[in-house]
Design a protein around this motif. Structure first.
Motif, mmCIF file in Angstrom:
data_model
loop_
_atom_site.group_PDB
_atom_site.id
_atom_site.type_symbol
_atom_site.label_atom_id
_atom_site.label_comp_id
_atom_site.label_asym_id
_atom_site.label_seq_id
_atom_site.Cartn_x
_atom_site.Cartn_y
_atom_site.Cartn_z
ATOM 1 N N GLU A 160 0.542 -1.021 0.211
ATOM 2 C CA GLU A 160 0.287 -0.203 -0.331
ATOM 3 C C GLU A 160 1.054 1.300 0.222
ATOM 4 O OE1 GLU A 160 -3.600 0.810 0.833
ATOM 5 O OE2 GLU A 160 -3.647 -1.533 0.417
ATOM 6 N N ALA A 162 3.629 1.722 -1.700
ATOM 7 C CA ALA A 162 4.503 1.950 -2.614
ATOM 8 C C ALA A 162 3.621 2.886 -3.493
ATOM 9 C CB ALA A 162 4.791 0.814 -3.330
ATOM 10 N N ILE A 163 2.256 2.487 -3.545
ATOM 11 C CA ILE A 163 0.562 3.090 -3.784
ATOM 12 C C ILE A 163 0.184 4.764 -3.996
ATOM 13 C CG2 ILE A 163 -1.479 2.725 -3.996
ATOM 14 C CD1 ILE A 163 -1.518 -0.322 -4.541
ATOM 15 N N THR A 164 0.895 4.908 -2.404
ATOM 16 C CA THR A 164 -0.020 5.620 -1.845
ATOM 17 C C THR A 164 0.980 7.236 -2.117
ATOM 18 O OG1 THR A 164 -1.059 7.159 -0.463
ATOM 19 C CG2 THR A 164 0.755 5.879 0.673
ATOM 20 N N CYS A 165 0.830 8.502 -3.067
ATOM 21 C CA CYS A 165 1.510 9.798 -2.658
ATOM 22 C C CYS A 165 2.012 10.584 -1.407
ATOM 23 C CB CYS A 165 1.233 10.735 -4.056
ATOM 24 S SG CYS A 165 1.315 9.602 -4.775
ATOM 25 N N THR B 13 -4.139 8.651 -8.827
ATOM 26 C CA THR B 13 -3.888 8.397 -7.584
ATOM 27 C C THR B 13 -3.333 7.474 -6.713
ATOM 28 O OG1 THR B 13 -5.584 6.678 -7.119
ATOM 29 C CG2 THR B 13 -5.924 9.305 -6.903
ATOM 30 N N ILE B 14 -2.194 6.730 -8.240
ATOM 31 C CA ILE B 14 -1.172 5.653 -7.972
ATOM 32 C C ILE B 14 -0.227 5.669 -8.169
ATOM 33 C CG2 ILE B 14 -0.231 3.246 -9.308
ATOM 34 C CD1 ILE B 14 -2.490 1.868 -8.173
ATOM 35 N N CYS B 15 0.770 5.746 -7.170
ATOM 36 C CA CYS B 15 1.435 7.155 -6.839
ATOM 37 C C CYS B 15 3.444 5.964 -7.794
ATOM 38 C CB CYS B 15 2.434 6.696 -6.096
ATOM 39 S SG CYS B 15 3.625 8.443 -5.361
ATOM 40 N N LYS B 110 -7.080 0.464 -6.037
ATOM 41 C CA LYS B 110 -5.975 1.037 -5.054
ATOM 42 C C LYS B 110 -6.267 3.036 -5.702
ATOM 43 C CE LYS B 110 -5.131 -1.536 -2.346
ATOM 44 N NZ LYS B 110 -5.605 -1.444 -1.157
#
Lengths: 444, 444
Positions: A160, A162-165, B13-15, B110
Motif C-alpha cells: 500500500e 508503494a501506491i500512495t503519494c 492516485t497510484i504513485c 487502489k
C-alpha cells in the motif's frame, strides 16, 4: 488411586476403538501435552489427544514466520505424524467446550467423550487486558495464524505504501509498534529491524531505507526483565544498533488502527501494532471458579492435580503450583511445560500402579534470547554472556528442539541460506489479512 | 505506430516515479505476463505490472500442493524478487476493475492510472457453467488458495471421519469426486490415489485402506482428449491400477455438498468434489462486447492486438487468435502463454521503433501428464511414450520451469524425499477451510 472404568458408549458420539485400559484424555498438544503423550506411549492406557489444530506449534520461532524468515510448515508438526506407531494413542481434531467433572465427561465441538483421567494442557492466549480498541486493531503472537497475519499485514501495508503519494499515510503504513519488551517482543523487533536493513532496499528500491521505523514499547524500565542485568543491557544496545526505538515506562492505552496512544499521552502514527505484552490461560468451562487464579491459570497441588478433583490435572502455561517458593507459579515457558508433561506422565503411571509419588520440581536450565542476526544473550546458571557465541548456542538449541527430522532440515537449510546471503524465504501474501488477532475472548 | 505520452498526473492516485518513456501497463503476472516483463526489462519503457497477488503462481503443480506433496511457498514466487534489478519495471498490488480505452485509463482497487500501452494477461478462472449448487459446494483448482482449500477440505474431512461412528457418513467424508479428465483432473486423481495408498495407512491406522474412494468423471469417452490415443489409453490403465474409478460419458448436474448427481441420474455420496472441467476468461470490464468470444476470451488479430483499439493487447489464456487454422484459438496452456508473452515483448518494441512486425506463430513443443508416482505419458511430436522415462522427463522439465533457484531446490528436495520414502510434507490445516472456490462470478 484406582478409578473404575465407566465408559458408557451410548452417551459418546466421538468414535473410539474399544479398550480394556483406562482412558486418559489430554486437551492440547503444545509442549506440555506432547511431552506427556510421549511418556504414555506403549503403556496400558488409552490416550486420546484433543487439539483444535492438527499440528503441534513451535512457538519460539513464530517471529521468524512473521518476518518471512521461515515458512509455517517448518515449525509446526502434524500430530498424526508424531503418533505414528504409538498404538495406544489416538488423535481427535475438535475443540473441547466443557468439562463435566461429576460424570467424567467432556463436551466437544464434535460430540461427547468419557474420560478416566483428564489433563488440561490448553496453554494461554493473548491478553489485551480489556482494551477492546487494541484487541480489535492489533495482532498478537500466540498462534501460527497470528504469525501469518503479522506477515501479511506487514507485506500488504508495504505494498500500500508503494501506491500512495501521501507521505504521512506512507509513514503510518511502514511504521511498526511492538508492545512488550519480553523475549517475544525483543526477538520480533530484532527480526523486523533486520528485514528493514537487508530486504527492504532490495524489494522496495522505491523507498528510502529510513522509511520503516520500529518502536518497542515496554511498561517497565528494562527489557527481558526475567533475565540478568547483563542480558537486559546488551539487548538494549543491540536493538539500538539496529535503529529500534525503545520506549521505557510507557504502555499503550488506545489504538484506532492508525494511531497508537500511550498512557503518558504520546502518539505514534503506525498501521502495524504487534502485541506481546501479556497472556492469559485459556481452557474449557467447568472447572470450579475457586481454582482459578491470576492470569486465568488453574491452581494445582504439587503433583499438578487440580484441587478438589481426583482425576483432573493441569500442566504447562495454565498450571499454577502456588507455594512460598513460587508465589506466582512457575514461569510460563517451554521448559516448564516440557518438564511438567514428563513429570505427569511418570506420576500418572505411578498413581495407577499405587506406587509412591514425589512432588514436581522445576529445574531452570537457563534462558536465551536472540536479537537480530548473529547476536543473542544467554543466562545459563552462573554463565551470563552475549554476542555471536550466544547466538550460535541459541540456533543449535532451537534447531534440536524442533519436532521432526524434515522440519529440522528445512529450518537449518533456511537459516544457512539466510546466514550467507541475507536472503529470506518467499514473501507471500496468501492468506487474506484479517486485522484481528485469533484471540478468544470467552475467557476472563 | 507512435502514441503520444499524455500522462496527466492529476488524475492519478497510484504513485509512480516520473519517466520520459512511454508507460506499458501489464495486468496479470502469470506465465504470459511474466514472459512479457522479462522481454521488456532494461528497455526504454516504464513497465507497470499489476496483479491481485504479490506472487507468480506455477499452476502445473497446484495438485501437489492440494495433496500435501509440496508447500505453497515452493511453487509461487514473489514479483518483487523477480523484478529485483529491473530498473524500468514496477510492481503494484491491486485489482484492476475497469478499462477506459477512450482516455487510456485504468480504474484499480487502489486508484487510477494512465497507460500508453495496455496488455491484458489476466488468465482464466473456474467455469461451473452456471451450476450454482456445484459452484457453491465444490472447489476449483485455478489459484494457490484453491489448492490449499482442497488440502484443508481433504484433511478436515479425514479428521471428521475419524470421529464419526456412522459408516455412511464416514464413507461420504472419505470419498472424492474429481470432475474433468484433462491433465488437471488426471494428475489430481493420481496424486490422491497415491495419498490413499501410502499416507492414509500410516496417518490413519484406524481406517481400512479401502476407505478412500476416488472417482474421476469425464463427459467425453476418453481421458486427456488433447493428447494421443496412446497417452489416453495408458493414463486410463495407470489410474485403474491405482483403483481410481473412471466414469466416462458422465457429467455432474447437481451437488448439495454430500451427494453428487450425474446427468444420467447416478448418485455418489462424497463430501469432496474437485472441479477441473472448465475455465473461462477473467478480465476487467471496459472491452467492447463484440471482441468477446466463446469461453469469455478476447478476440485479437495475429499480432495479439485487441481489435478496434490501437494500444490494447491480450496474451495467454484470455487471448483468442481466431483463424481458419485455429478456429478455437490456441490451446490455453503455459506454452502458449509464454510464447505469446515473448512474442508481444518483441513486437511492442518493434512497433515503438516503427519496425516491421510478423504475426504470432505457435510452436507445439509437446505435452506431458503425470499419473501418480513414477508414471507419466508424453507426446513429443512423433515420439509418444509412457512410463518411468516419461515421468523422469516430466519431473526434469517441471523442475527447470519453476521460477527461482530456492524454489527449484525446495521442490527438488521434497520430490527426492518423497521418491525414496513415500513421505510427503507436513499435512497441516492452517487455513480455515471455506467450502467455496475462489471463483469470481462477475464475468460471464
Amino acid at each position: 488411586m484406582k478409578i473404575n472404568q465407566t465408559i458408557n458408549t451410548n452417551s459418546e458420539t466421538i468414535c473410539l476403538p474399544d479398550t480394556k485400559f483406562p482412558r486418559i484424555v489430554i486437551i492440547g498438544g503444545g509442549f506440555a501435552g506432547l511431552a506427556l503423550v510421549k511418556k504414555l506411549k506403549h503403556k496400558e492406557l488409552q490416550v486420546v489427544l484433543f487439539d483444535k489444530n492438527n499440528f503441534h506449534q513451535f512457538q519460539p520461532l513464530f517471529y521468524q514466520v512473521a518476518t518471512s524468515a521461515l515458512e509455517p510448515d517448518s515449525i509446526v508438526f502434524p500430530f498424526r505424524k508424531q503418533i505414528n506407531g504409538y498404538k495406544n494413542v489416538l488423535f481427535r481434531l475438535a475443540e473441547v467446550e466443557e468439562i463435566q467433572p461429576s460424570s467424567n465427561t467432556l463436551i466437544t465441538s464434535k460430540g461427547k467423550i468419557h474420560y478416566d483421567y483428564l489433563v488440561l494442557a490448553t496453554g494461554t492466549t493473548t491478553n489485551f487486558f480489556g482494551m477492546d480498541s487494541v484487541a480489535e486493531n492489533s495482532l498478537g503472537m500466540k498462534d501460527i495464524r497470528d504469525s501469518l497475519n503479522i506477515r501479511h499485514m506487514m507485506l500488504q501495508n508495504l505494498e500500500e505504501a508503494a501506491i500512495t503519494c501521501d507521505e504521512e499515510e506512507r509513514d503510518s503504513l511502514t511504521n511498526f509498534v511492538i508492545v512488550g519488551g519480553g523475549p517475544a517482543g525483543v526477538e520480533m523487533a530484532g527480526a523486523l529491524a533486520e528485514f528493514c536493513k537487508y530486504i527492504l532496499p532490495k524489494d522496495y528500491p522505491e523507498y528510502p531505507s529510513s522509511i520503516m521505523k520500529i518502536y518497542l514499547v515496554e511498561a517497565n524500565n528494562m527489557l527481558l526483565s526475567t533475565m540478568s542485568d547483563k542480558a537486559s543491557t546488551k539487548t538494549l544496545k543491540y536493538l539500538k544498533d539496529l535503529n529500534v526505538k525503545v520506549l521505557f515506562n510507557e504502555s499503550v492505552s488506545d489504538y484506532d488502527g492508525s494511531q497508537v496512544t500511550t498512557k503518558s499521552g504520546k502518539t505514534i502514527l503506525a498501521k502495524n501494532l504487534i502485541w506481546t505484552a501479556g497472556v492469559k490461560g485459556l481452557f474449557p468451562k467447568g472447572i470450579d471458579e475457586k481454582n482459578i487464579v491470576k492470569g486465568n491459570r488453574i491452581k494445582t497441588d504439587d503433583n499438578l492435580k487440580v484441587e478438589g478433583y481426583e482425576n483432573i490435572f493441569a500442566i504447562g502455561d495454565i498450571a499454577a503450583i502456588i507455594t512460598e517458593e513460587t508465589p506466582k507459579g512457575h514461569p510460563q515457558v517451554a521448559q516448564t511445560a516440557i518438564q511438567q508433561g514428563k513429570y505427569l506422565g511418570d506420576t500418572i503411571l505411578k498413581l495407577i500402579n499405587d506406587e509412591p509419588i514425589k512432588p514436581f520440581e522445576y529445574r531452570d536450565k537457563g534462558s536465551l534470547a536472540t536479537v537480530g542476526k548473529r547476536k543473542a544473550v544467554a543466562d545459563l546458571g552462573k554463565f551470563k554472556f552475549a554476542g555471536y557465541f550466544a547466538w550460535l548456542l541459541w540456533s543449535i538449541i532451537h534447531l534440536l528442539s524442533i519436532s521432526g527430522f524434515r522440519n529440522r532440515l528445512m529450518v537449518g537449510f533456511n537459516w544457512a541460506v539466510s546466514y550467507f546471503t541475507y536472503e529470506k524465504s518467499n514473501r507471500l501474501i496468501i492468506r487474506d489479512f484479517k486485522p484481528k488477532s485469533s484471540i478468544n475472548h470467552t475467557n476472563k
